[in-house]
Design an enzyme around this catalytic site. Sequence first.
Site, PDB file in Angstrom:
ATOM      1  CB  SER A 254      35.637  38.501  42.428  1.00  0.00           C
ATOM      2  OG  SER A 254      36.362  37.422  42.967  1.00  0.00           O
ATOM      3  CE  LYS A 255      29.574  41.230  47.750  1.00  0.00           C
ATOM      4  NZ  LYS A 255      28.164  41.295  47.503  1.00  0.00           N
ATOM      5  NE  ARG A 256      33.107  33.959  42.432  1.00  0.00           N
ATOM      6  CZ  ARG A 256      33.892  34.002  41.382  1.00  0.00           C
ATOM      7  NH1 ARG A 256      34.889  33.180  41.250  1.00  0.00           N
ATOM      8  NH2 ARG A 256      33.663  34.886  40.426  1.00  0.00           N
ATOM      9  CD  GLN A 257      40.625  35.093  44.178  1.00  0.00           C
ATOM     10  OE1 GLN A 257      41.637  35.294  44.815  1.00  0.00           O
ATOM     11  NE2 GLN A 257      40.635  34.505  43.005  1.00  0.00           N
ATOM     12  N   GLY A 258      37.703  37.698  48.625  1.00  0.00           N
ATOM     13  CA  GLY A 258      37.934  38.560  49.794  1.00  0.00           C
ATOM     14  C   GLY A 258      36.901  39.661  49.824  1.00  0.00           C
TER      15      GLY A 258
END
Length: 478
Positions: A254-258
């Site tokens: 996901s975007k949240r992690q990278g």
Amino acid sequence: MANEIRVRFAPSPTGYLHVGGLRTALYNYLYARKVGGTFILRIEDTDQTRYVEGAVENLLATMKLVGLQADEGPEAGGDYGPYYQSQRTELYRKYALELVEKGAAYYCFCSTEELDKMREEQQKDGYVTGYDGRCRNIPPAEAAARANAGEDHVIRLKTPDEGEVFFYDVVREKVTFDWNMVDDQVLIKSDGFPTYHLANVVDDHLMEISHVIRGEEWLSSVPKHLFLYEQLGWKPPKMAHLPLLLNPDKSKLSKRQGDVAVEDYLNKGFLAETLLNFIALLGWHAKGDQELFTLAELEKEFSLKRVTKSGAVFDIEKLRWMNGHYLKTMELDKIVTAARPFFTEVFGEIDENELRELVDYSRPRAATLKEMPGECKTFKEEIEYSEEDRAILQEAASQEMLAFWADKLSLQEHWDTEAVNKLLKKTSEKFGLKGKKLYFPLRLAMFGSVHGPELDKIIKLAGRERCIARLKAVSRET
Ligand code: GLU
């Protein structure tokens, strides 16, 4: 033509190409190349609410940047176009009406409020939410008349209520679903546009797609699609669902992690060659334990049989390692071209020969193109010395030697290895210095660190003029 292999990458343009999308595109491309089939690019752009300005252009440009060219598609053309779904809407409507005619689909007049209320009640009563089929029972003639009179409606698929459906997926083998878990999918929305499901099936059929290769998130759509094929009297393509991409903690990528956009990785200085190689290994492995592949090698090596079922972890450290490998080993010319924007961003316009030298120097020292100029700062920018460095430079013997070098360098323009070695020998004899006493002050003065490249390399990279200025500056500092 019936046995021809035709595969497609069918992205919905969202504004950027997701790394998972690139993986799907790559596997389709590789499979087509491996078996001598056709790789098709189809733009699934019927969701008007998700329209993003410039998204298609961006997608096409990214595909080109990484070197995945479609045999048929918006740019390549082909006999099965148009390759934009938004230009094919009449077709979808025609097949939706055919399904209504056959009793496999029906008009639904439920308003959004009514559907919300239904969902709320289902939740309250602890049922699985989903359309309950309340418009199924409207007599067909009455429903058609209401739709023709202009009443707001959608067209829904009348999926079986009970029993099981199973199919064989190339990757996941036998897959079974209960029909009672499958909703009466909307096929045509109230704005007249088709949903993904209808448009996708119609186009896969009309474009004679032989294999659908796509992400696992679409697996649960297969029952609806198979039902559509069956009702329209068409033969479904073979299916291959690719494993999920995961973060290192095994959650869904996901975007949240990278970063998830391919262009983010390109902007960070990963080479297209690295990205393709790295992404090829996210859910596939070679027969042996080889991990480094050019695209041409992947085209020979790829096989759907070796696509794995379990999720593939996106390991950024591995990506960095692989990029470092490509930076070191690829032809210098290619790296120079790829690195140029990263160098001009830091240093401004830069002479071609100088750029080549700097790139050659920094490429084994960096993991990304973006890190390379940082490795060269010492050649281009002012050096800051520590106390310890100053002490070395200020020793009497160093001072004399540095002044001597400033003079000597001023005398001739070209300083190749031989000339520099000669000067070193002379210096050693003249001042009675060798080893650290000889090299450390010189390297510190011209390069800013006691360890580093050979002195001739430093003169080449920093430039003779700059070296002279640096030698003079530190030999005057006593
Ligand atoms: N348009 C779908 C997507 O955005 C395509 C899925 C499929 O390949 O069937 O991923």
